[in-house]
Motif scaffolding. Sequence first.
Motif, PDB file in Angstrom:
ATOM      1  N   GLY A  44      -7.548 -29.845  90.427  1.00  0.00           N
ATOM      2  CA  GLY A  44      -8.416 -29.523  89.436  1.00  0.00           C
ATOM      3  C   GLY A  44      -7.836 -29.127  88.169  1.00  0.00           C
ATOM      4  O   GLY A  44      -8.527 -29.087  87.097  1.00  0.00           O
ATOM      5  N   THR A  45      -6.478 -29.728  88.002  1.00  0.00           N
ATOM      6  CA  THR A  45      -5.597 -29.363  86.874  1.00  0.00           C
ATOM      7  C   THR A  45      -5.259 -30.571  86.072  1.00  0.00           C
ATOM      8  O   THR A  45      -4.850 -31.531  86.851  1.00  0.00           O
ATOM      9  CB  THR A  45      -4.442 -28.605  87.170  1.00  0.00           C
ATOM     10  OG1 THR A  45      -4.967 -27.473  87.300  1.00  0.00           O
ATOM     11  CG2 THR A  45      -3.697 -28.404  85.786  1.00  0.00           C
ATOM     12  N   SER A  46      -5.794 -31.321  84.875  1.00  0.00           N
ATOM     13  CA  SER A  46      -5.591 -32.137  84.495  1.00  0.00           C
ATOM     14  C   SER A  46      -4.263 -32.002  83.405  1.00  0.00           C
ATOM     15  O   SER A  46      -4.116 -31.040  83.051  1.00  0.00           O
ATOM     16  CB  SER A  46      -6.577 -33.026  83.624  1.00  0.00           C
ATOM     17  OG  SER A  46      -6.939 -32.084  82.464  1.00  0.00           O
ATOM     18  N   MET A  47      -3.425 -33.080  82.991  1.00  0.00           N
ATOM     19  CA  MET A  47      -2.433 -32.908  82.064  1.00  0.00           C
ATOM     20  C   MET A  47      -3.122 -32.375  80.814  1.00  0.00           C
ATOM     21  O   MET A  47      -2.351 -31.552  79.797  1.00  0.00           O
ATOM     22  CB  MET A  47      -1.887 -34.221  81.712  1.00  0.00           C
ATOM     23  CG  MET A  47      -0.992 -34.787  82.885  1.00  0.00           C
ATOM     24  SD  MET A  47       0.406 -33.300  83.112  1.00  0.00           S
ATOM     25  CE  MET A  47       1.922 -34.291  82.791  1.00  0.00           C
ATOM     26  N   GLU A  48      -4.203 -32.937  80.441  1.00  0.00           N
ATOM     27  CA  GLU A  48      -4.934 -32.308  79.412  1.00  0.00           C
ATOM     28  C   GLU A  48      -5.102 -30.565  79.484  1.00  0.00           C
ATOM     29  O   GLU A  48      -4.841 -29.722  78.306  1.00  0.00           O
ATOM     30  CB  GLU A  48      -6.549 -32.953  79.320  1.00  0.00           C
ATOM     31  CG  GLU A  48      -7.308 -32.668  78.100  1.00  0.00           C
ATOM     32  CD  GLU A  48      -6.596 -33.657  76.978  1.00  0.00           C
ATOM     33  OE1 GLU A  48      -6.548 -34.875  77.253  1.00  0.00           O
ATOM     34  OE2 GLU A  48      -6.420 -33.110  75.883  1.00  0.00           O
ATOM     35  N   ASP A  49      -5.602 -30.192  80.784  1.00  0.00           N
ATOM     36  CA  ASP A  49      -5.595 -28.791  80.876  1.00  0.00           C
ATOM     37  C   ASP A  49      -4.384 -28.109  80.540  1.00  0.00           C
ATOM     38  O   ASP A  49      -4.075 -26.976  79.922  1.00  0.00           O
ATOM     39  CB  ASP A  49      -5.951 -28.325  82.276  1.00  0.00           C
ATOM     40  CG  ASP A  49      -7.436 -28.809  82.551  1.00  0.00           C
ATOM     41  OD1 ASP A  49      -8.181 -28.840  81.855  1.00  0.00           O
ATOM     42  OD2 ASP A  49      -7.664 -29.317  83.670  1.00  0.00           O
ATOM     43  N   LEU A  50      -3.359 -28.771  80.957  1.00  0.00           N
ATOM     44  CA  LEU A  50      -1.897 -28.051  80.878  1.00  0.00           C
ATOM     45  C   LEU A  50      -1.513 -28.044  79.258  1.00  0.00           C
ATOM     46  O   LEU A  50      -0.845 -27.013  78.922  1.00  0.00           O
ATOM     47  CB  LEU A  50      -0.742 -28.917  81.611  1.00  0.00           C
ATOM     48  CG  LEU A  50      -0.892 -28.881  83.399  1.00  0.00           C
ATOM     49  CD1 LEU A  50       0.045 -29.697  83.759  1.00  0.00           C
ATOM     50  CD2 LEU A  50      -0.781 -27.295  83.702  1.00  0.00           C
ATOM     51  N   ALA A  51      -1.672 -29.032  78.747  1.00  0.00           N
ATOM     52  CA  ALA A  51      -1.518 -29.311  77.106  1.00  0.00           C
ATOM     53  C   ALA A  51      -2.219 -28.081  76.523  1.00  0.00           C
ATOM     54  O   ALA A  51      -1.658 -27.348  75.582  1.00  0.00           O
ATOM     55  CB  ALA A  51      -1.917 -30.406  76.637  1.00  0.00           C
ATOM     56  N   ARG A  52      -3.399 -27.774  76.926  1.00  0.00           N
ATOM     57  CA  ARG A  52      -4.252 -26.990  76.163  1.00  0.00           C
ATOM     58  C   ARG A  52      -3.666 -25.409  76.397  1.00  0.00           C
ATOM     59  O   ARG A  52      -3.629 -24.608  75.787  1.00  0.00           O
ATOM     60  CB  ARG A  52      -5.897 -26.832  76.838  1.00  0.00           C
ATOM     61  CG  ARG A  52      -6.699 -26.390  75.759  1.00  0.00           C
ATOM     62  CD  ARG A  52      -8.062 -26.404  76.211  1.00  0.00           C
ATOM     63  NE  ARG A  52      -8.316 -28.138  76.365  1.00  0.00           N
ATOM     64  CZ  ARG A  52      -8.882 -28.383  77.482  1.00  0.00           C
ATOM     65  NH1 ARG A  52      -9.061 -27.521  78.556  1.00  0.00           N
ATOM     66  NH2 ARG A  52      -9.065 -29.563  77.640  1.00  0.00           N
ATOM     67  N   ALA A  53      -3.098 -25.172  77.480  1.00  0.00           N
ATOM     68  CA  ALA A  53      -2.516 -23.711  78.163  1.00  0.00           C
ATOM     69  C   ALA A  53      -1.378 -23.618  77.498  1.00  0.00           C
ATOM     70  O   ALA A  53      -1.069 -22.521  77.235  1.00  0.00           O
ATOM     71  CB  ALA A  53      -2.581 -23.955  79.607  1.00  0.00           C
ATOM     72  N   LEU A  54      -0.571 -24.641  77.353  1.00  0.00           N
ATOM     73  CA  LEU A  54       0.622 -24.599  76.562  1.00  0.00           C
ATOM     74  C   LEU A  54       0.923 -24.609  75.178  1.00  0.00           C
ATOM     75  O   LEU A  54       1.556 -24.305  74.358  1.00  0.00           O
ATOM     76  CB  LEU A  54       1.848 -25.631  77.037  1.00  0.00           C
ATOM     77  CG  LEU A  54       2.339 -25.528  78.301  1.00  0.00           C
ATOM     78  CD1 LEU A  54       2.542 -26.999  78.672  1.00  0.00           C
ATOM     79  CD2 LEU A  54       3.440 -24.788  78.392  1.00  0.00           C
ATOM     80  N   GLY A  55      -0.591 -25.018  74.430  1.00  0.00           N
ATOM     81  CA  GLY A  55      -0.580 -25.123  73.194  1.00  0.00           C
ATOM     82  C   GLY A  55      -0.086 -26.339  72.499  1.00  0.00           C
ATOM     83  O   GLY A  55       0.389 -26.068  71.406  1.00  0.00           O
ATOM     84  N   VAL A  56       0.197 -27.469  73.431  1.00  0.00           N
ATOM     85  CA  VAL A  56       0.933 -28.430  72.765  1.00  0.00           C
ATOM     86  C   VAL A  56       0.124 -29.607  73.069  1.00  0.00           C
ATOM     87  O   VAL A  56      -0.924 -29.591  73.850  1.00  0.00           O
ATOM     88  CB  VAL A  56       2.288 -28.739  73.489  1.00  0.00           C
ATOM     89  CG1 VAL A  56       3.092 -27.489  73.066  1.00  0.00           C
ATOM     90  CG2 VAL A  56       2.359 -29.044  74.928  1.00  0.00           C
ATOM     91  N   THR A  57       0.664 -30.905  72.712  1.00  0.00           N
ATOM     92  CA  THR A  57      -0.063 -32.053  72.889  1.00  0.00           C
ATOM     93  C   THR A  57       0.354 -32.660  74.167  1.00  0.00           C
ATOM     94  O   THR A  57       1.393 -32.360  74.765  1.00  0.00           O
ATOM     95  CB  THR A  57       0.282 -33.357  71.966  1.00  0.00           C
ATOM     96  OG1 THR A  57       1.764 -33.492  71.846  1.00  0.00           O
ATOM     97  CG2 THR A  57      -0.081 -32.756  70.556  1.00  0.00           C
ATOM     98  N   LYS A  58      -0.331 -33.849  74.856  1.00  0.00           N
ATOM     99  CA  LYS A  58       0.126 -34.173  76.214  1.00  0.00           C
ATOM    100  C   LYS A  58       1.479 -34.830  75.971  1.00  0.00           C
ATOM    101  O   LYS A  58       2.071 -34.878  76.627  1.00  0.00           O
ATOM    102  CB  LYS A  58      -0.712 -34.954  76.692  1.00  0.00           C
ATOM    103  CG  LYS A  58      -2.257 -34.337  77.604  1.00  0.00           C
ATOM    104  CD  LYS A  58      -2.709 -35.675  78.306  1.00  0.00           C
ATOM    105  CE  LYS A  58      -3.696 -36.742  77.570  1.00  0.00           C
ATOM    106  NZ  LYS A  58      -4.327 -37.507  78.557  1.00  0.00           N
ATOM    107  N   SER A  59       1.472 -35.505  74.878  1.00  0.00           N
ATOM    108  CA  SER A  59       2.746 -36.473  74.789  1.00  0.00           C
ATOM    109  C   SER A  59       4.142 -35.180  74.658  1.00  0.00           C
ATOM    110  O   SER A  59       5.190 -35.705  75.013  1.00  0.00           O
ATOM    111  CB  SER A  59       2.835 -37.346  73.393  1.00  0.00           C
ATOM    112  OG  SER A  59       2.788 -36.496  72.364  1.00  0.00           O
TER     113      SER A  59
END
Lengths: 213, 213
Positions: A44-59
Amino acid sequence: MPRSTPTSPTSPTPGRRRSGRPGHDADSVLHVAARVFNERGYDGTSMEDLARALGVTKSAIYHHVSSKTELLSRSLDLAMDALFEVTREEGSTTGPAVDRLEHVLRGSVRVLVEQLPHVTLLLRVRGNTEVEKRALARRREFDHLVAALVREGIADGDIRGDVDPAVASRLLFGMVNSIIEWYKPDRGLGGEAVADTLALIAFEGIRTGPKPR
Amino acid sequence: MPRSTPTSPTSPTPGRRRSGRPGHDADSVLHVAARVFNERGYDGTSMEDLARALGVTKSAIYHHVSSKTELLSRSLDLAMDALFEVTREEGSTTGPAVDRLEHVLRGSVRVLVEQLPHVTLLLRVRGNTEVEKRALARRREFDHLVAALVREGIADGDIRGDVDPAVASRLLFGMVNSIIEWYKPDRGLGGEAVADTLALIAFEGIRTGPKPR
């Protein structure tokens, strides 16, 4: 893989993230990824979700890892590496088997408390992918090691002969693994106190008075 | 809620399903539903999936329950009812607290082994819905009961004063709850043997020789 930073257990410190220390960055990414996987489920977790949780961009994440699978794989490896590291410590390799078993149990408690998100992820793995299957195989290897210590302790006469080594190792690690369900790092209970109570239960039992012979 | 049929732990027996005993039918539906929820996740399971697993039509399921939520709710209640039933047995209500604790631990092992799919579902609940929140509240109530027995045993002088009651109850139930992770009903290991090893670890410890005083 360096240890995660104890001072930032659930979120990266922005100042540090910008400090240009790539080792620390990769570590924070991994720690947060494990936490989010545990909360939302890996699928259920996307790289988008992770980027948001980290406060960074996907790249910025892709600067450290090539894929979500790599994050899972690294997190599971970190947990298993830390557990196997315990089995290579001097206390796990020298002395009577019963004492080596105690060392492994105490060391495992320490690993669970220190690497809570990664071990939580590890213990919830069901073997649906190759990465998960490999982690389960390493867990089985670890379980066999513990069961062998129980058997050796029985042969030495230091562990009671009326315990089934396989069942006992499962139950002992049932205690250790339960930590992921109830341990809250912020409530002042240290890993050492948990290890003490666990070792007391495991080796001496909670009942006062002489043991029945 | 009647107990699930021990002879059909994972699948309903078609002959029985057609026997016209509605109690048994509802029970089989619930048992299979819990098993499928555990395998695929509650959210990932449709009534269609359940109908397929049961080999019946969806309307046959709706003969017994009004919704998927009701299946979850009944399964969680069945598990918690069985656990609370243990705490009302004579062995849990009379005698020294340390013996009552042993009775509750042994009875809980029996419930886990007998109601494996339902308790597995219960122990994986994360509190995402009202039904799940209610189950978690009942689990907490049960945990408090166990911790109170540990405290009472310490006050009686029958349980060592150097164990933290809250941590000890968590760890003791860590052993009990681990059963859902490793117990395989078809491998000849009975619930009684698991309960014996667990009680031995919990109360006497696995180390031979006199306890340190």
